[in-house]
Design a protein around this motif. Structure first.
Motif, PDB file in Angstrom:
ATOM      1  N   THR A   4       0.843  -1.190   0.000  1.00 52.49           N
ATOM      2  CA  THR A   4       0.000   0.000   0.000  1.00 52.49           C
ATOM      3  C   THR A   4       0.876   1.237   0.000  1.00 52.49           C
ATOM      4  OG1 THR A   4      -1.665  -1.187   1.275  1.00 52.49           O
ATOM      5  CG2 THR A   4      -1.853   1.203   1.204  1.00 52.49           C
TER       6      THR A   4
ATOM      7  N   GLU B  17       1.946   4.754   1.047  1.00 47.61           N
ATOM      8  CA  GLU B  17       1.793   5.573   2.248  1.00 47.61           C
ATOM      9  C   GLU B  17       2.690   6.800   2.143  1.00 47.61           C
ATOM     10  OE1 GLU B  17       2.893   3.163   5.527  1.00 47.61           O
ATOM     11  OE2 GLU B  17       1.232   1.732   5.299  1.00 47.61           O
ATOM     12  N   SER B  18       2.408   7.770   3.004  1.00 45.32           N
ATOM     13  CA  SER B  18       3.280   8.940   3.082  1.00 45.32           C
ATOM     14  C   SER B  18       4.432   8.640   4.024  1.00 45.32           C
ATOM     15  CB  SER B  18       2.503  10.160   3.570  1.00 45.32           C
ATOM     16  OG  SER B  18       3.389  11.247   3.802  1.00 45.32           O
ATOM     17  N   SER B  19       5.615   9.111   3.658  1.00 45.36           N
ATOM     18  CA  SER B  19       6.769   8.940   4.542  1.00 45.36           C
ATOM     19  C   SER B  19       6.782   9.973   5.657  1.00 45.36           C
ATOM     20  CB  SER B  19       8.068   9.063   3.742  1.00 45.36           C
ATOM     21  OG  SER B  19       8.142   8.046   2.778  1.00 45.36           O
TER      22      SER B  19
ATOM     23  N   VAL C 211       4.060  11.729   7.992  1.00 41.93           N
ATOM     24  CA  VAL C 211       2.675  11.849   8.454  1.00 41.93           C
ATOM     25  C   VAL C 211       2.675  12.492   9.839  1.00 41.93           C
ATOM     26  CG1 VAL C 211       0.542  10.618   9.000  1.00 41.93           C
ATOM     27  CG2 VAL C 211       2.042   9.774   7.180  1.00 41.93           C
TER      28      VAL C 211
ATOM     29  N   GLN D  17      -0.429  14.675   5.593  1.00 40.26           N
ATOM     30  CA  GLN D  17       0.540  13.785   4.971  1.00 40.26           C
ATOM     31  C   GLN D  17       1.238  14.502   3.817  1.00 40.26           C
ATOM     32  OE1 GLN D  17      -0.587   9.611   4.528  1.00 40.26           O
ATOM     33  NE2 GLN D  17      -2.651  10.103   5.246  1.00 40.26           N
TER      34      GLN D  17
ATOM     35  N   THR E 141       2.373  14.420   0.455  1.00 41.39           N
ATOM     36  CA  THR E 141       2.104  13.615  -0.736  1.00 41.39           C
ATOM     37  C   THR E 141       3.278  13.599  -1.703  1.00 41.39           C
ATOM     38  OG1 THR E 141       1.048  15.553  -1.753  1.00 41.39           O
ATOM     39  CG2 THR E 141      -0.380  14.010  -0.580  1.00 41.39           C
TER      40      THR E 141
ATOM     41  N   LEU F  66       6.680   9.741  -0.580  1.00 41.52           N
ATOM     42  CA  LEU F  66       5.873   8.526  -0.500  1.00 41.52           C
ATOM     43  C   LEU F  66       6.741   7.293  -0.285  1.00 41.52           C
ATOM     44  CD1 LEU F  66       3.379   9.212  -3.455  1.00 41.52           C
ATOM     45  CD2 LEU F  66       3.074   9.726  -1.022  1.00 41.52           C
TER      46      LEU F  66
ATOM     47  N   GLU G 202       9.837  -1.462   3.668  1.00 37.60           N
ATOM     48  CA  GLU G 202       9.375  -0.227   3.053  1.00 37.60           C
ATOM     49  C   GLU G 202      10.243   0.094   1.847  1.00 37.60           C
ATOM     50  OE1 GLU G 202       9.344   2.910   5.891  1.00 37.60           O
ATOM     51  OE2 GLU G 202       7.721   2.052   7.107  1.00 37.60           O
TER      52      GLU G 202
ATOM     53  N   ILE H 253      -1.819   8.060  -2.173  1.00 38.14           N
ATOM     54  CA  ILE H 253      -1.784   7.463  -0.835  1.00 38.14           C
ATOM     55  C   ILE H 253      -3.014   6.583  -0.635  1.00 38.14           C
ATOM     56  CG2 ILE H 253      -1.884   7.988   1.638  1.00 38.14           C
ATOM     57  CD1 ILE H 253      -0.332  10.543   1.028  1.00 38.14           C
ATOM     58  N   GLY H 254      -2.782   5.379  -0.115  1.00 36.02           N
ATOM     59  CA  GLY H 254      -3.872   4.458   0.176  1.00 36.02           C
ATOM     60  C   GLY H 254      -4.161   3.462  -0.927  1.00 36.02           C
TER      61      GLY H 254
END
Length: 595
Positions: A75, A77-79, A81, A386, A388, A391, A446, A458-459
């Motif tokens: 998935t 994700e933001s690095s 957050v 987050q 964007t 990532l 990751e 994201i997501g």
């Protein structure tokens, strides 16, 4: 048959290492079959003569890169957050952002209702002002007490200095008078000493006289007793009695002579004592007269009084100093209390709460969640922000692949939300596995997205291919395309033409180099780009029956029928030249595949 076993062995090895990839492939095949069945049911019927035929799967040889890789999915994700949170239990007054807004660090996210808090702050300020006023009065009083103590200390010091001066003057006068009568004092002291010595000598003489008197009495008693015995009426003379009495007479006479000498010595000692006593009295009188003349007694009394006055003044000064020190400590304490009276933990806490009632973004980025509603208290995070532009893809790596990877490896990322392939780097691998037991365990990892404008969201889901190694600028073909001739050489089958409408393939010896789960590197003097190679060394496996009844109208374009008027022969379908080759979870880079 050996070629079939070889192919099955390769597939089995791939299956052993990539059960997930196999399951995904089966699911995709199932969906494809279902879709084909659907279209077949919906399509218009074709003429009977167009419902048969076959084609040979081929690949077009071209140079590319052969990658050995591991595939995984995860998935996006933001690095970076951050959550905007608060522990304060005040209702929300305003919300300044909504989902999708871009914010900078420090931007206001929402503001809490601070009406009741501000009233509490005002009350705390009033209480603080009263406390400061009281502390100021106490400090002023302490200052006055200190000033009074300092004055008394100064006065006591003056008194003590004056008493010291008076004592010094009295001593000087007394000492001067003592100097004037010092010779009389010396003579009086010497006379007193002689009188004392004479008295001691008289006492000694009297002691000797008493001793001699006792000795004489003893001698006389002995003589008298013997004399009376011999003079008695009943005395009977005996031999030696006369000599005995004569001896006792002699002893008595000797004792009398010693007693007389002692009495004479005592008389002389008495005369000496009487004389020295008279002299001592005369010298003492002379001293007294001299002292009276200079007023020594009065001066001595004056000095003693001055000494007592000084000691009293010193005691008063010492007490004044102690009182001043106590007053100074009291003043210091009052000053400290006054300084602290301007501080209030309660007010500081309330003011800190007031500042915290304006919730701001800690980082820059896009607002992805808002959980703040006007009129309600915040539970959890008021907002989530987050970045964007920064990532990562959270993935899991099976335990059987973990030894092959390490942080820093290059990765390729693909997703349904973007058509392009995104570059990434394996940035983190968990040191501990999860799962296990009856199923295989895996390691969380990751992959950092390196491309600035990746198009990833994201997501969303993404596929990651971790590149273990790369062999560049080589010819590659599917593993199934490589066979073995009777001489034991590795061969491929290259199309050299057609016969009766069907393609003709001839074997070409090659040398097999690096390979992955799907493709292998080949080399040979006759290899050149553009050669059409049969996708499988087994001709039967490379030939697929084409049921035209399963095709939609228009799907027949690009197929060359073996015989005019029908699909009785073979058909060669050229695949798009988008590269082949691949890794343990997929293919990337390599030959174009037909069919």
């Amino acid at each position: 048959m050996s070629k079939v076993k070889t192919a099955l062995g390769r597939v089995g090895g791939s299956l052993g290492r990539h059960k997930k990839a196999l399951i995904a492939a089966v699911l995709i095949l199932a969906v494809a079959v279902a879709g084909l069945w659907y279209f077949r049911m919906r399509r218009p019927a074709l003429p009977a003569e167009a419902q048969g035929g076959s084609y040979v799967r081929t690949v077009t040889l071209q140079k590319g890169n052969l990658d050995d890789s591991i595939s995984a999915s995860g998935t996006v994700e933001s690095s970076d957050v951050s959550n905007v949170t608060t522990d304060l239990k005040y209702t929300v007054k305003t919300v300044n952002v909504q989902v999708g807004d871009m914010v900078e660090a420090g931007d206001v996210i929402c503001i809490l209702d601070t009406e009741s808090l501000e009233k509490s702050i005002e009350k705390a300020k009033e209480a603080l002002a009263d406390s400061m006023a009281q502390a100021e009065k106490t400090y002023q009083k302490a200052q006055e007490s200190l000033a009074e103590a300092q004055t008394k200390t100064s006065e006591a010091k003056t008194d003590m200095d004056e008493a010291q001066s008076a004592k010094d003057d009295a001593w000087s006068a007394y000492d001067s008078a003592c100097s004037k009568v010092s010779s009389f004092q010396t003579e009086a002291d010497d006379a007193a000493a002689r009188q004392e010595n004479a008295l001691s000598a008289l006492n000694d003489a009297m002691a000797v006289t008493a001793q001699k008197q006792t000795a004489y009495n003893d001698a006389y008693g002995a003589w008298k007793t013997e004399s009376d015995r011999q003079l008695a009426a009943d005395y009977e003379p005996a031999e030696g009695d006369a000599e005995k009495l004569a001896g006792l007479q002699t002893a008595m006479n000797n004792a009398q002579a010693q007693l007389d000498a002692a009495n004479e010595a005592q008389t002389k000692a008495q005369e000496s004592y009487d004389q020295t006593s008279l002299q001592a009295q005369e010298k003492q009188k002379a001293l007294s007269d001299a002292q009276s003349t200079v007023g020594l007694t009065g001066l001595q009394t004056a000095y003693q009084q001055a000494q007592a006055a000084y000691e009293q003044a010193q005691t008063a000064y010492d007490q004044a100093v102690k009182n001043q020190e106590t007053a100074q400590e009291t003043c210091d304490d009052a000053l400290e209390s006054y300084n602290k009276s301007g501080e209030s933990d309660e007010l500081a806490d309330l003011q800190e709460q007031l500042e915290q009632c304006t919730l701001t973004a800690e980082t820059s980025g896009k607002v992805t969640a808002v959980n703040a509603t006007v009129g309600s208290m915040i539970e959890g995070a008021a907002a989530t922000i987050q970045n964007t532009e920064s990532l990562k893809v959270a993935i899991t790596i099976p335990e059987y692949d973990i030894e092959s990877v390490k942080v820093g490896m290059t990765a390729r990322i693909t997703s349904d939300v973007t058509d392009k392939e995104v570059n990434g780097t394996l940035s983190q691998i968990s040191p501990t596995a999860t799962g296990g037991g009856s199923s295989s365990s895996s390691f969380a990892a990751e992959v950092t997205v390196d491309d600035a404008d990746s198009g990833l969201l994201i997501g969303t889901n993404a596929k990651v291919e971790i590149i273990l190694s790369t062999t560049e600028d080589v010819f590659t073909v599917p593993l199934d395309a490589i066979g073995e001739n009777e001489a034991g050489e590795s061969v491929i089958y290259v199309q050299t033409g057609e016969e009766n409408g069907e393609p003709v393939f001839e074997e070409m010896a090659v040398t097999v180099g690096e390979e992955n789960d799907y493709y292998a590197q080949i080399s040979g003097a006759e290899l050149e780009e553009g050669l059409v190679v049969r996708a499988s060394a087994n001709a039967d496996e490379a030939t697929e029956e084409l049921d035209m009844g399963t095709m939609m109208p228009g799907e027949m374009s690009g197929m060359a029928p073996a015989e005019e008027g029908g699909m009785q022969g073979s058909v060669v379908i050229a695949a798009p030249a988008d590269g082949g080759g691949g890794g343990r979870g997929g293919m990337a880079g390599g030959p174009a595949m037909g069919g």
